[in-house]
Enzyme design. Structure first.
Site, PDB file in Angstrom:
ATOM      1  N   CYS A 115       0.836  -1.190   0.000  1.00  0.00           N
ATOM      2  CA  CYS A 115       0.000   0.000   0.000  1.00  0.00           C
ATOM      3  C   CYS A 115       0.871   1.241   0.000  1.00  0.00           C
ATOM      4  O   CYS A 115       1.878   1.290   0.715  1.00  0.00           O
ATOM      5  CB  CYS A 115      -0.888  -0.023   1.249  1.00  0.00           C
ATOM      6  SG  CYS A 115      -1.997   1.370   1.399  1.00  0.00           S
ATOM      7  N   HIS A 158      -9.316  -3.995  -1.294  1.00  0.00           N
ATOM      8  CA  HIS A 158      -8.308  -3.190  -0.615  1.00  0.00           C
ATOM      9  C   HIS A 158      -8.771  -1.723  -0.552  1.00  0.00           C
ATOM     10  O   HIS A 158      -8.692  -1.082   0.499  1.00  0.00           O
ATOM     11  CB  HIS A 158      -6.978  -3.328  -1.369  1.00  0.00           C
ATOM     12  CG  HIS A 158      -5.840  -2.572  -0.778  1.00  0.00           C
ATOM     13  ND1 HIS A 158      -4.824  -3.191  -0.086  1.00  0.00           N
ATOM     14  CD2 HIS A 158      -5.544  -1.246  -0.783  1.00  0.00           C
ATOM     15  CE1 HIS A 158      -3.950  -2.271   0.312  1.00  0.00           C
ATOM     16  NE2 HIS A 158      -4.365  -1.086  -0.104  1.00  0.00           N
ATOM     17  N   GLU A 159      -9.284  -1.194  -1.678  1.00  0.00           N
ATOM     18  CA  GLU A 159      -9.721   0.205  -1.723  1.00  0.00           C
ATOM     19  C   GLU A 159     -11.014   0.420  -0.933  1.00  0.00           C
ATOM     20  O   GLU A 159     -11.171   1.442  -0.256  1.00  0.00           O
ATOM     21  CB  GLU A 159      -9.869   0.689  -3.168  1.00  0.00           C
ATOM     22  CG  GLU A 159      -8.601   0.612  -3.995  1.00  0.00           C
ATOM     23  CD  GLU A 159      -7.363   1.212  -3.332  1.00  0.00           C
ATOM     24  OE1 GLU A 159      -7.489   2.193  -2.575  1.00  0.00           O
ATOM     25  OE2 GLU A 159      -6.262   0.694  -3.580  1.00  0.00           O
ATOM     26  N   HIS A 162     -10.062   0.814   2.592  1.00  0.00           N
ATOM     27  CA  HIS A 162      -9.595   2.176   2.889  1.00  0.00           C
ATOM     28  C   HIS A 162     -10.781   3.089   3.192  1.00  0.00           C
ATOM     29  O   HIS A 162     -10.744   3.885   4.137  1.00  0.00           O
ATOM     30  CB  HIS A 162      -8.799   2.770   1.727  1.00  0.00           C
ATOM     31  CG  HIS A 162      -7.358   2.410   1.724  1.00  0.00           C
ATOM     32  ND1 HIS A 162      -6.512   2.686   2.774  1.00  0.00           N
ATOM     33  CD2 HIS A 162      -6.595   1.804   0.783  1.00  0.00           C
ATOM     34  CE1 HIS A 162      -5.298   2.257   2.486  1.00  0.00           C
ATOM     35  NE2 HIS A 162      -5.316   1.716   1.285  1.00  0.00           N
TER      36      HIS A 162
END
Length: 185
Positions: A115, A158-159, A162
């Site tokens: 990341c 993953h996003e 976030h």
């Protein structure tokens, strides 16, 4: 797997505004551990943010996705483009989603993640390798649903993490699954 034609045809020129580069924040910045706000995808500020995310992602070597919290904005907006990554099979190209969520997932697999907000570490994370994601396109607010698998599915999750205030480090099995990032010259 079938690719969503609307997402495939989307480009950042649809936003009608040029993106500007933003600084990527690093852990332990508080915005990275805060739940992002739901946004109005038709808002000019959200459209500009979407363009900025794409512009910043494109100039960042090896970057396949970038979420609003990573540029210091606590909002549920992110971009993804895994098309140039060697692990990619099928993909939707470059796109931005607002208020996205995973609606289903299957076949958990463990893989290494890194990341830009945690530049010195990587970690083994178990995630579904085939997912369905629902979100809205910036600018129009059109709701889309897309199927993704393998590397694109991992990048999307993953996003989305976030946007929910989570880092990949929060998904590892523990310290034994975290590694110093290797630098290749």
């Amino acid at each position: 797997m079938s690719l969503n034609p609307r997402v495939l045809e989307w480009t950042d020129t649809d936003l009608g505004v040029a993106g500007e580069l933003r600084e990527v924040v690093r852990a332990p910045a508080a915005v990275l551990s805060t739940l992002g706000e739901t946004v109005d995808p038709t808002s000019p500020d959200v459209v500009r943010l979407a363009a900025d995310l794409v512009a910043t992602m494109r100039v960042s070597p090896g970057c396949v996705g970038l979420a609003a919290p990573q540029v210091g904005v606590g909002a549920k907006v992110f971009c993804v483009d895994v098309s140039e990554h060697p692990k990619t099979r099928e993909h939707h190209g470059t796109f931005v989603l607002c208020n996205a969520e995973v609606v289903s997932g299957t076949r958990n697999e463990k893989a290494r993640e890194g990341c830009m907000s945690v530049p010195d570490l990587t970690g083994d994370v178990k995630r579904p390798s085939r997912i369905v994601v629902r979100g809205q396109l910036p600018g129009t607010g059109e709701e889309v649903e897309l199927e993704a698998e393998a590397f694109e599915a991992r990048a999307l999750q993953h996003e989305i993490d976030h946007c929910d205030g989570l880092l990949f480090l929060d998904r590892t099995a523990g310290a034994h699954a975290v590694y110093a990032r290797r630098t290749y010259l």
